[in-house]
Write a protein that holds these residues in place. Structure first.
Motif, PDB file in Angstrom:
ATOM      1  N   LYS A 248     -27.900 -18.146  55.365  1.00  0.00           N
ATOM      2  CA  LYS A 248     -28.538 -18.812  56.572  1.00  0.00           C
ATOM      3  C   LYS A 248     -29.518 -17.947  57.296  1.00  0.00           C
ATOM      4  CE  LYS A 248     -24.394 -21.411  57.475  1.00  0.00           C
ATOM      5  NZ  LYS A 248     -23.474 -21.947  58.507  1.00  0.00           N
ATOM      6  N   LYS A 271     -31.131 -27.051  53.653  1.00  0.00           N
ATOM      7  CA  LYS A 271     -31.111 -28.228  54.349  1.00  0.00           C
ATOM      8  C   LYS A 271     -31.399 -27.610  55.660  1.00  0.00           C
ATOM      9  CE  LYS A 271     -26.367 -27.934  54.801  1.00  0.00           C
ATOM     10  NZ  LYS A 271     -24.709 -29.047  54.870  1.00  0.00           N
ATOM     11  N   GLU A 273     -30.689 -27.524  59.819  1.00  0.00           N
ATOM     12  CA  GLU A 273     -29.546 -27.700  60.895  1.00  0.00           C
ATOM     13  C   GLU A 273     -30.032 -27.506  61.956  1.00  0.00           C
ATOM     14  OE1 GLU A 273     -25.691 -27.500  57.961  1.00  0.00           O
ATOM     15  OE2 GLU A 273     -25.986 -26.072  59.615  1.00  0.00           O
ATOM     16  N   ASP A 274     -29.644 -28.116  63.048  1.00  0.00           N
ATOM     17  CA  ASP A 274     -29.842 -27.662  64.429  1.00  0.00           C
ATOM     18  C   ASP A 274     -29.248 -26.214  65.011  1.00  0.00           C
ATOM     19  OD1 ASP A 274     -31.436 -29.999  65.123  1.00  0.00           O
ATOM     20  OD2 ASP A 274     -29.804 -31.133  65.568  1.00  0.00           O
ATOM     21  N   LYS A 280     -33.814 -24.045  65.022  1.00  0.00           N
ATOM     22  CA  LYS A 280     -33.286 -24.233  63.527  1.00  0.00           C
ATOM     23  C   LYS A 280     -32.672 -23.284  62.792  1.00  0.00           C
ATOM     24  CE  LYS A 280     -34.913 -28.685  64.198  1.00  0.00           C
ATOM     25  NZ  LYS A 280     -33.906 -29.765  64.419  1.00  0.00           N
ATOM     26  N   VAL A 283     -30.390 -23.456  55.937  1.00  0.00           N
ATOM     27  CA  VAL A 283     -29.161 -23.304  54.980  1.00  0.00           C
ATOM     28  C   VAL A 283     -29.716 -23.398  53.696  1.00  0.00           C
ATOM     29  CG1 VAL A 283     -26.793 -23.835  54.535  1.00  0.00           C
ATOM     30  CG2 VAL A 283     -27.619 -24.385  56.770  1.00  0.00           C
TER      31      VAL A 283
END
Length: 298
Positions: A248, A271, A273-274, A280, A283
């Motif tokens: 991450k 992807k 993610e918030d 942001k 991932v």
């Protein structure tokens, strides 16, 4: 606090320096106030048997827009440091022990006709909810021999502490370095003044640009990271991982206001993610081999 355990060849020296940094930044006992400039309070501390003092800069990042780890990312990224530290020339990560502990080589700028100064050292990050520490210290390593034309400096201790306070985040920068060789007294005085002021330069950077991408979590084996401020390109080498491994990466929306493009050469998918405060989190998952991850502005 979270330190990733490691039995690398410099682990003991690295952790001893981290403990020393925590002692130095634990209070102002033994520190002599020198001056205040641009919102940074400057201190000095003399050490018995050593000619050079330890210098310290304390300042505040106001507000709650950023986290402790995001401040640490600005302080430790060589790509960001080229902006906020005018004495910094270049740095190379020679070995990544884990995503929070590295072996590095760095070169410092000095005025002509002085020879360039370089150093070999380790860096480690100790991440917690109530404090973040980043510690650096010199080591001797066969993989980083002395470079012809350079003078090898000694970094006794250097590092950062970031803690939450009512006004925002309190940032402390501490350094004791012997740049060795023949040094004009005027230059030595200037760097002893300038080094602690870098605490304020880090605050200016994050307020202006945000922070560079950095790893927040990794169950895969990660290698070198590289960030270039001018192009905003970030690359990460992933050396491998088992089923279910993830990496991450925290991404600043201020640094990348139009978003990011992500390219993965090799194993893995991704992807977005918030994250916190409108930022942001990238991932990277489905890792079953090596890969190179590249982040650029959209």
């Amino acid at each position: 606090m979270t330190i990733i355990e490691s039995n690398n060849r410099h682990a003991e020296t690295t952790r001893k320096a981290l403990t020393y940094l925590k002692e130095l930044t634990g209070s102002l006992d033994g520190w002599d106030f020198a001056s205040e400039s641009n919102g940074v309070k400057l201190y000095r501390k003399t050490v018995d048997g050593q000619t050079l003092p330890i210098v310290r800069g304390d300042t505040i990042l106001p507000g709650k827009e950023y986290t402790l780890s995001q401040v640490a990312a600005v302080a430790t990224s060589p790509g960001s440091r080229k902006v906020w530290d005018e004495k910094f020339d270049v740095a190379e990560v020679k070995e990544t022990f884990n995503f929070r502990e590295t072996l590095f080589w760095s070169k410092l700028k000095v005025p002509w006709p002085m020879s360039p100064r370089d150093l070999a050292g380790t860096a480690i990050r100790d991440i917690g909810d109530d404090a973040v520490y980043v510690s650096m210290t010199s080591v001797e390593d066969a993989d980083i021999p002395e470079v012809y034309g350079n003078v090898r400096a000694t970094l006794y201790v250097s590092g950062w502490k970031a803690v939450p306070v009512e006004e925002g985040i309190a940032v402390t920068y501490v350094t004791q370095i012997d740049i060795a060789g023949s040094i004009p007294s005027s230059f030595l005085a200037s760097i002893q003044q300038q080094i602690p002021l870098c605490a304020g330069k880090v605050i200016e950077y994050i307020q202006t640009y945000g922070y560079p991408p950095y790893i927040t979590e990794a169950t895969a084996v990660t290698g070198n990271e590289h960030f270039t401020h001018d192009t905003k390109e970030y690359t990460l080498e992933i050396e491998g991982g088992e089923a279910g491994s993830v990496v991450k990466i925290d991404i600043s929306s201020k640094l990348y206001p139009a978003g990011v493009n992500v390219n993965i050469q090799g194993s893995g998918s991704h992807k977005l993610e918030d994250g916190v405060n409108g930022n942001k989190v990238l991932v990277i998952e489905n890792i079953d081999g090596s890969a190179t991850v590249t982040i650029t502005s959209a």
